[in-house]
Structures are given as structure tokens and as C-alpha cells.
Scaffold this motif. Structure first.
Motif, PDB file in Angstrom:
ATOM      1  N   GLY A 273      -6.911  -0.545   2.771  1.00 13.77           N
ATOM      2  CA  GLY A 273      -8.056  -1.191   2.131  1.00 13.77           C
ATOM      3  C   GLY A 273      -9.359  -0.444   2.236  1.00 13.77           C
ATOM      4  N   GLY A 274      -9.365   0.706   2.884  1.00 18.91           N
ATOM      5  CA  GLY A 274     -10.615   1.430   3.071  1.00 18.91           C
ATOM      6  C   GLY A 274     -11.274   1.831   1.766  1.00 18.91           C
ATOM      7  N   THR A 275     -10.490   2.363   0.831  1.00 15.28           N
ATOM      8  CA  THR A 275     -11.070   2.789  -0.447  1.00 15.28           C
ATOM      9  C   THR A 275     -11.369   1.608  -1.364  1.00 15.28           C
ATOM     10  N   GLN A 276     -10.845   0.444  -1.043  1.00 18.61           N
ATOM     11  CA  GLN A 276     -11.007  -0.720  -1.908  1.00 18.61           C
ATOM     12  C   GLN A 276     -12.143  -1.640  -1.465  1.00 18.61           C
TER      13      GLN A 276
ATOM     14  N   ILE B 147     -14.632  -1.206   0.759  1.00 15.85           N
ATOM     15  CA  ILE B 147     -15.981  -0.681   0.969  1.00 15.85           C
ATOM     16  C   ILE B 147     -16.758  -0.611  -0.337  1.00 15.85           C
ATOM     17  N   MET B 148     -16.055  -0.382  -1.457  1.00 17.20           N
ATOM     18  CA  MET B 148     -16.729  -0.330  -2.752  1.00 17.20           C
ATOM     19  C   MET B 148     -17.239  -1.697  -3.175  1.00 17.20           C
ATOM     20  N   ARG B 149     -16.643  -2.761  -2.632  1.00 16.27           N
ATOM     21  CA  ARG B 149     -17.073  -4.121  -2.958  1.00 16.27           C
ATOM     22  C   ARG B 149     -18.162  -4.618  -2.023  1.00 16.27           C
ATOM     23  N   GLN B 150     -18.311  -3.940  -0.884  1.00 11.98           N
ATOM     24  CA  GLN B 150     -19.214  -4.463   0.141  1.00 11.98           C
ATOM     25  C   GLN B 150     -20.490  -3.656   0.310  1.00 11.98           C
ATOM     26  N   LEU B 151     -20.515  -2.434  -0.169  1.00 11.86           N
ATOM     27  CA  LEU B 151     -21.702  -1.591  -0.038  1.00 11.86           C
ATOM     28  C   LEU B 151     -22.138  -1.103  -1.419  1.00 11.86           C
ATOM     29  N   PRO B 152     -23.396  -0.676  -1.558  1.00  9.43           N
ATOM     30  CA  PRO B 152     -23.808  -0.047  -2.809  1.00  9.43           C
ATOM     31  C   PRO B 152     -22.922   1.158  -3.124  1.00  9.43           C
TER      32      PRO B 152
ATOM     33  N   ALA C 262     -21.246   3.778  -0.406  1.00 11.13           N
ATOM     34  CA  ALA C 262     -19.807   3.713  -0.163  1.00 11.13           C
ATOM     35  C   ALA C 262     -19.143   5.057  -0.466  1.00 11.13           C
ATOM     36  N   MET C 263     -19.522   5.676  -1.572  1.00 13.30           N
ATOM     37  CA  MET C 263     -18.928   6.959  -1.931  1.00 13.30           C
ATOM     38  C   MET C 263     -19.307   8.048  -0.930  1.00 13.30           C
ATOM     39  N   GLU C 264     -20.525   8.008  -0.433  1.00 18.31           N
ATOM     40  CA  GLU C 264     -20.934   8.982   0.581  1.00 18.31           C
ATOM     41  C   GLU C 264     -20.055   8.875   1.822  1.00 18.31           C
ATOM     42  N   MET C 265     -19.798   7.641   2.268  1.00 20.60           N
ATOM     43  CA  MET C 265     -18.958   7.458   3.458  1.00 20.60           C
ATOM     44  C   MET C 265     -17.529   7.905   3.197  1.00 20.60           C
ATOM     45  N   LEU C 266     -16.996   7.574   2.023  1.00 17.08           N
ATOM     46  CA  LEU C 266     -15.616   7.919   1.709  1.00 17.08           C
ATOM     47  C   LEU C 266     -15.422   9.425   1.528  1.00 17.08           C
ATOM     48  N   LEU C 267     -16.359  10.086   0.848  1.00 24.52           N
ATOM     49  CA  LEU C 267     -16.153  11.479   0.456  1.00 24.52           C
ATOM     50  C   LEU C 267     -16.607  12.493   1.497  1.00 24.52           C
ATOM     51  N   THR C 268     -17.612  12.144   2.308  1.00 21.90           N
ATOM     52  CA  THR C 268     -18.039  13.066   3.361  1.00 21.90           C
ATOM     53  C   THR C 268     -17.298  12.820   4.666  1.00 21.90           C
ATOM     54  N   GLY C 269     -16.883  11.573   4.891  1.00 24.26           N
ATOM     55  CA  GLY C 269     -16.261  11.230   6.159  1.00 24.26           C
ATOM     56  C   GLY C 269     -17.256  11.147   7.305  1.00 24.26           C
ATOM     57  N   ASP C 270     -18.546  11.234   7.007  1.00 20.99           N
ATOM     58  CA  ASP C 270     -19.564  11.217   8.054  1.00 20.99           C
ATOM     59  C   ASP C 270     -19.812   9.786   8.555  1.00 20.99           C
ATOM     60  N   ARG C 271     -20.350   9.708   9.750  1.00 21.14           N
ATOM     61  CA  ARG C 271     -20.618   8.408  10.370  1.00 21.14           C
ATOM     62  C   ARG C 271     -22.018   7.917  10.047  1.00 21.14           C
TER      63      ARG C 271
ATOM     64  N   LEU D 195     -11.773 -19.768  -1.197  1.00 22.95           N
ATOM     65  CA  LEU D 195     -12.442 -19.833  -2.499  1.00 22.95           C
ATOM     66  C   LEU D 195     -13.400 -18.664  -2.683  1.00 22.95           C
ATOM     67  N   ALA D 196     -14.183 -18.372  -1.643  1.00 19.56           N
ATOM     68  CA  ALA D 196     -15.174 -17.297  -1.748  1.00 19.56           C
ATOM     69  C   ALA D 196     -14.509 -15.954  -1.998  1.00 19.56           C
ATOM     70  N   LEU D 197     -13.370 -15.689  -1.343  1.00 17.86           N
ATOM     71  CA  LEU D 197     -12.708 -14.391  -1.495  1.00 17.86           C
ATOM     72  C   LEU D 197     -11.895 -14.307  -2.778  1.00 17.86           C
ATOM     73  N   ARG D 198     -11.147 -15.342  -3.086  1.00 17.39           N
ATOM     74  CA  ARG D 198     -10.323 -15.294  -4.294  1.00 17.39           C
ATOM     75  C   ARG D 198     -11.179 -15.244  -5.570  1.00 17.39           C
ATOM     76  N   SER D 199     -12.328 -15.893  -5.538  1.00 18.00           N
ATOM     77  CA  SER D 199     -13.135 -15.997  -6.755  1.00 18.00           C
ATOM     78  C   SER D 199     -13.696 -14.651  -7.198  1.00 18.00           C
ATOM     79  N   ARG D 200     -13.703 -13.649  -6.303  1.00 16.03           N
ATOM     80  CA  ARG D 200     -14.204 -12.333  -6.701  1.00 16.03           C
ATOM     81  C   ARG D 200     -13.373 -11.725  -7.823  1.00 16.03           C
ATOM     82  N   ASP D 201     -12.116 -12.134  -7.919  1.00 14.37           N
ATOM     83  CA  ASP D 201     -11.228 -11.577  -8.933  1.00 14.37           C
ATOM     84  C   ASP D 201     -11.002 -12.528 -10.102  1.00 14.37           C
ATOM     85  N   LEU D 202     -11.813 -13.591 -10.175  1.00 15.40           N
ATOM     86  CA  LEU D 202     -11.638 -14.601 -11.216  1.00 15.40           C
ATOM     87  C   LEU D 202     -12.842 -14.654 -12.144  1.00 15.40           C
ATOM     88  N   GLU D 203     -12.603 -15.096 -13.354  1.00 13.79           N
ATOM     89  CA  GLU D 203     -13.704 -15.465 -14.228  1.00 13.79           C
ATOM     90  C   GLU D 203     -14.398 -16.687 -13.632  1.00 13.79           C
ATOM     91  N   LEU D 204     -15.688 -16.852 -13.926  1.00 15.20           N
ATOM     92  CA  LEU D 204     -16.442 -17.965 -13.354  1.00 15.20           C
ATOM     93  C   LEU D 204     -15.789 -19.301 -13.657  1.00 15.20           C
TER      94      LEU D 204
END
Length: 258
Positions: free
Chosen positions: A142-145, A147-152, A156-165, A211-220
Motif C-alpha cells: 500500500g505504500g504507493t497507493q 501516500i498519494m491519497r494522504q499527502l499532496p 508524496a512523489m518526492e518521498m516515493l521517488l527519492t526515498g529520502d526521510r 463509511l469514511a474509508l469506503r466512501s473515498r471510492d464511491l460517488e457522493l
């Protein structure tokens, strides 16, 4: 060396990754023990909330033990064993809230575990990173999935692609954690969150999380419909009547999860 598990009287479970000499990195045996702990959190009706942390003060979890786990020859059938030894960050559905108390390095699989929790408290010296690309790997589980939903996007891409802390202060600034506190206040702060949650009606808490988590993948419209159905279901519970009685009688409610 273990995954320590305890349940407090208020229904709060504590999972402690205890492999201090390896910065709480996980080998196969520890992954299996951690899986057993998550399944107990999911299935034990006494448990209303869970806190996950690492032993010692240096590391929450340094992810997979690269000396043993990465060196193993892959088994071609493994990708189809999606529910084998399930862990939280690999998709095990646990609707009880999970709080992370990050006491140091939160790297690789430790960071993907963090991303699968609901509330996060970090010690001031905590560091966060997805360093897999530095080792020829990807941030799996879930790392690549997540983080893209939780950070700008750019962060998120900086953390994933550089591997820096990043530091605890940066994690707080970007919303990766809820609070940054001195090490001495880390577990008390996490347990204070857990205690506040465990006082609430457990069925309503679990329904709210789902509800809060499942609704992210649903239409309103679909999310609203699901919300309506869950609300109707909860109206028939004993806890709703207890909540109403406690309000009228001006006393703390005694919820039983029924």
C-alpha cells in the motif's frame, strides 16, 4: 524478540513490535505474529481500539528485514495468496480505530503500516521514509497507493521517488501525523486518544470508520445511500437506547456494542 500484545480494561489493545536489536524490522516470523495480532484486534469483541508502537526509543518499525526477507527467492504463486497472513497495511479490514505511536524510525514497511492507521502521534525525533527505491524495490503493502491519497501530490512523489526521510515536524506540517510530542508523552498521548474513542459506542465508531474509508471510492450519491442504511441499522441497537437514556439522566453512557 516478539510481537507483544495486551488488552487493557477499557478495551484498548496494544501491539508492540519488539525486535529492538534490529530497529523493530520484521522477518517472516514477526510478520506472521503481527498478522495474528491484527486478526485478534479484528475479531475480539472486547477490543474497541488499538495502539501500535515499537519497543525502545529508536524505532517504530524499520520495515522488512532486508537481510532475510528480500534475499528470499520469490514464489510465483504468492501474489495470488492475497489473504495469506493478512496485515493491516496489506488490506486486512479492521473497522476498529488504530492509533500509531511512532517512537523513532518509521521507514519502509513501518511507514506503510503508519499509512494504514487512523490517528498518529509521533515523538519529536521520529523520522519517516519510503526508502524502497534505494534498494531496487517499490513501497509495497500500500505504500504507493495510500501516500498519494494522504499527502499532496508533489510531497508524496518526492518521498516515493527519492526515498529520502522527512522529520516529525515536516510530517505534522503535511498532515501525515496528528501530533508531535516529547518521547515521554508519546504513549500517554496515544492512550488518551484511545480512551476517548473507547468511551464512544463501538458499533457507531466502527460504522463511522468504514463509511469514511469506503466512501473515498464511491460517488457522493452512493456514499449518502450507504450512510443512510448504516444509520438505520444503528437505530435498532441497544447502544442507541443507552445513549439516549444516559443523556436524559445526565450520566456517562455504558455502551456494550449491541
Amino acid at each position: 524478540m516478539s510481537i507483544d500484545f495486551a488488552i487493557e480494561g477499557n478495551g484498548v489493545a496494544t501491539i508492540t513490535i519488539n525486535r529492538v536489536e534490529k530497529l523493530n524490522a520484521l522477518d517472516d516470523a514477526h510478520y506472521r505474529a503481527l498478522s495474528d495480532a491484527w486478526i485478534q484486534v479484528r475479531d475480539d469483541h472486547r477490543i474497541r481500539c488499538a495502539v501500535v508502537t515499537g519497543a525502545g526509543q529508536k524505532s517504530f518499525c524499520a520495515g522488512a528485514d532486508l537481510r532475510t526477507e528480500v534475499a528470499k527467492k520469490p514464489v510465483q504463486s504468492d501474489p495470488w495468496l492475497a489473504q495469506g497472513h493478512p496485515v493491516l497495511n496489506r488490506g486486512l479490514e479492521i473497522w476498529k480505530p488504530v492509533i500509531a505511536a511512532v517512537n523513532g524510525y518509521c521507514i519502509g514497511g513501518g511507514c506503510t503500516l503508519l499509512l494504514a492507521t487512523d490517528l498518529r502521534v509521533a515523538a519529536e525525533h521520529a523520522q519517516f521514509g519510503l526508502a524502497e527505491v534505494k534498494h531496487g524495490l517499490i513501497a509495497g503493502y500500500g505504500g504507493t497507493q495510500r501516500i498519494m491519497r494522504q499527502l499532496p501530490h508533489a510531497i508524496a512523489m518526492e518521498m516515493l521517488l527519492t526515498g529520502d526521510r522527512i522529520t516529525a515536524d515536516q510530517a505534522l506540517r503535511w498532515g501525515l501525523v496528528n501530533k508531535v510530542v516529547p518521547q515521554s508523552e508519546l504513549l500517554p498521548t496515544a492512550y488518551e486518544y484511545a480512551d476517548r474513542i473507547s468511551r464512544n459506542a463501538p458499533l457507531a465508531v466502527q460504522a463511522t470508520k468504514e463509511l469514511a474509508l469506503r466512501s473515498r471510492d464511491l460517488e457522493l450519491a452512493d456514499g449518502l445511500r450507504m450512510e443512510q442504511l448504516f444509520s438505520q441499522l444503528l437505530q435498532s441497537t441497544e447502544d442507541v437506547r443507552e445513549g439516549q437514556s444516559a443523556f436524559v439522566e445526565r450520566r456517562p453512557p455504558r455502551f456494550r456494542g449491541r
